[in-house]
Motif scaffolding. Structure first.
Motif, PDB file in Angstrom:
ATOM      1  N   UNK A  46     -71.767  13.902 -45.206  1.00 35.85           N
ATOM      2  CA  UNK A  46     -71.085  12.638 -45.446  1.00 35.85           C
ATOM      3  C   UNK A  46     -69.830  12.773 -46.273  1.00 35.85           C
ATOM      4  N   UNK A  47     -69.275  13.986 -46.381  1.00 36.21           N
ATOM      5  CA  UNK A  47     -68.066  14.247 -47.177  1.00 36.21           C
ATOM      6  C   UNK A  47     -68.249  13.932 -48.656  1.00 36.21           C
ATOM      7  N   UNK A  48     -69.419  14.309 -49.179  1.00 36.95           N
ATOM      8  CA  UNK A  48     -69.717  14.149 -50.594  1.00 36.95           C
ATOM      9  C   UNK A  48     -69.801  15.515 -51.259  1.00 36.95           C
ATOM     10  N   UNK A  49     -69.500  15.548 -52.547  1.00 36.15           N
ATOM     11  CA  UNK A  49     -69.726  16.714 -53.387  1.00 36.15           C
ATOM     12  C   UNK A  49     -70.591  16.239 -54.553  1.00 36.15           C
ATOM     13  N   UNK A  50     -71.791  16.811 -54.651  1.00 33.52           N
ATOM     14  CA  UNK A  50     -72.727  16.469 -55.723  1.00 33.52           C
ATOM     15  C   UNK A  50     -72.472  17.389 -56.915  1.00 33.52           C
ATOM     16  N   UNK A  51     -72.764  16.896 -58.109  1.00 30.91           N
ATOM     17  CA  UNK A  51     -72.625  17.722 -59.318  1.00 30.91           C
ATOM     18  C   UNK A  51     -73.596  17.252 -60.385  1.00 30.91           C
ATOM     19  N   UNK A  72     -70.935   7.854 -67.096  1.00 31.80           N
ATOM     20  CA  UNK A  72     -71.906   8.923 -66.861  1.00 31.80           C
ATOM     21  C   UNK A  72     -72.352   9.445 -68.214  1.00 31.80           C
ATOM     22  N   UNK A  73     -73.580   9.107 -68.590  1.00 36.44           N
ATOM     23  CA  UNK A  73     -74.138   9.530 -69.871  1.00 36.44           C
ATOM     24  C   UNK A  73     -75.376  10.383 -69.645  1.00 36.44           C
ATOM     25  N   UNK A  74     -75.532  11.391 -70.464  1.00 39.15           N
ATOM     26  CA  UNK A  74     -76.703  12.266 -70.479  1.00 39.15           C
ATOM     27  C   UNK A  74     -76.908  12.965 -69.131  1.00 39.15           C
ATOM     28  N   UNK A  75     -78.088  13.500 -68.934  1.00 35.47           N
ATOM     29  CA  UNK A  75     -78.390  14.272 -67.719  1.00 35.47           C
ATOM     30  C   UNK A  75     -78.375  13.370 -66.489  1.00 35.47           C
ATOM     31  N   UNK A  76     -77.443  13.619 -65.609  1.00 38.60           N
ATOM     32  CA  UNK A  76     -77.328  12.855 -64.369  1.00 38.60           C
ATOM     33  C   UNK A  76     -76.901  13.801 -63.251  1.00 38.60           C
ATOM     34  N   UNK A  77     -77.253  13.417 -62.033  1.00 42.38           N
ATOM     35  CA  UNK A  77     -76.647  13.989 -60.837  1.00 42.38           C
ATOM     36  C   UNK A  77     -75.765  12.881 -60.288  1.00 42.38           C
ATOM     37  N   UNK A  78     -74.534  13.200 -60.031  1.00 44.07           N
ATOM     38  CA  UNK A  78     -73.601  12.228 -59.459  1.00 44.07           C
ATOM     39  C   UNK A  78     -72.935  12.879 -58.254  1.00 44.07           C
ATOM     40  N   UNK A  87     -67.178   7.560 -56.232  1.00 40.45           N
ATOM     41  CA  UNK A  87     -68.171   8.336 -56.968  1.00 40.45           C
ATOM     42  C   UNK A  87     -69.307   7.417 -57.364  1.00 40.45           C
ATOM     43  N   UNK A  88     -70.499   8.023 -57.496  1.00 37.50           N
ATOM     44  CA  UNK A  88     -71.674   7.249 -57.856  1.00 37.50           C
ATOM     45  C   UNK A  88     -72.729   8.165 -58.446  1.00 37.50           C
ATOM     46  N   UNK A  89     -73.628   7.580 -59.230  1.00 39.30           N
ATOM     47  CA  UNK A  89     -74.746   8.324 -59.797  1.00 39.30           C
ATOM     48  C   UNK A  89     -75.858   8.369 -58.760  1.00 39.30           C
ATOM     49  N   UNK A  90     -76.450   9.549 -58.584  1.00 41.50           N
ATOM     50  CA  UNK A  90     -77.492   9.764 -57.582  1.00 41.50           C
ATOM     51  C   UNK A  90     -78.874   9.835 -58.228  1.00 41.50           C
ATOM     52  N   UNK A  91     -79.012  10.576 -59.320  1.00 44.22           N
ATOM     53  CA  UNK A  91     -80.290  10.755 -60.016  1.00 44.22           C
ATOM     54  C   UNK A  91     -80.062  10.671 -61.515  1.00 44.22           C
ATOM     55  N   UNK A  92     -81.122  10.318 -62.216  1.00 46.79           N
ATOM     56  CA  UNK A  92     -81.086  10.260 -63.667  1.00 46.79           C
ATOM     57  C   UNK A  92     -82.213  11.115 -64.227  1.00 46.79           C
ATOM     58  N   UNK A  93     -81.883  11.844 -65.261  1.00 46.66           N
ATOM     59  CA  UNK A  93     -82.921  12.556 -65.976  1.00 46.66           C
ATOM     60  C   UNK A  93     -83.077  14.010 -65.632  1.00 46.66           C
ATOM     61  N   UNK A  94     -84.242  14.475 -65.924  1.00 43.68           N
ATOM     62  CA  UNK A  94     -84.639  15.833 -66.227  1.00 43.68           C
ATOM     63  C   UNK A  94     -84.093  16.100 -67.620  1.00 43.68           C
TER      64      UNK A  94
END
Length: 188
Positions: A46-51, A72-78, A87-94
């Motif tokens: 989908x032409x995204x780059x995760x980080x 974007x605060x603390x541990x996130x996957x965006x 851009x958007x946040x995908x996951x939170x935590x770990x």
């Protein structure tokens, strides 16, 4: 006060093997914890780059191609679009994400550096895990429970890879095995 961390698109417009254009894409990443700044960039469908964004870092990131702002605060996957406009946040935590990988079957996996209970876990989009910051993507969603009691122990778990080899060059017993490195320090 330190300057904000930036992401740039580097282009080789004359095909000489060296980047000759440096286009600023994003600015405003936090870097309180310099060893976990925004990292682990992975190209996705989908032409995204995760980080991954580091454990103690906080920032308001601006997409310089569209002026979109995202906290974007603390541990996130965006993730961000290859055009640099979304851009958007995908996951939170770990606890402290140092490994993140997309498998050949489309499943995302992550690992935390400090093995606080999630050595290697599936990370479906929209999920939240307990960890530094303890922020859920949606206030009503439950934390994902621990998936196993197995602990690697210690800190310094980094990188993540799978033997996803469709040609069959890896031995069969390595199928569905996660690989990551660990420092010699143990806290258990």
């Amino acid at each position: 006060m330190r300057k904000a961390q930036n992401f740039f698109l580097l282009q080789d417009s004359n095909n000489d093997g060296k980047a000759d254009k440096r286009i600023p894409y994003f600015t405003g990443f936090g870097f309180t914890d310099t060893h976990t700044m925004a990292h682990t960039l992975i190209r996705a469908p989908g032409n995204w780059i995760h980080f991954s964004h580091g454990a103690l870092n906080k920032g308001e990131v601006t997409a310089l191609q569209s002026d979109l702002k995202l906290r974007i605060d603390y541990s996130k996957i965006a993730r961000f679009s290859t055009s640099g406009t979304k851009m958007e946040i995908v996951n939170s935590g770990l606890n402290n994400i140092w490994g993140y990988q997309l498998r050949h079957n489309g499943q995302w996996y992550g690992t935390e550096a400090n093995d606080m209970g999630y050595s290697v876990v599936p990370m479906e989009s929209g999920t939240s895990f307990p960890g530094i910051g303890n922020e859920k993507l949606r206030p009503y969603q439950p934390w994902l429970p621990p998936f196993h009691e197995f602990r690697v122990g210690g800190t310094g778990l980094s990188g993540l890879a799978f033997a996803d080899d469709v040609s069959g060059s890896f031995p069969e017993e390595w199928k569905d095995v996660a690989f990551f490195s660990q420092s010699n320090y143990r806290n258990n």
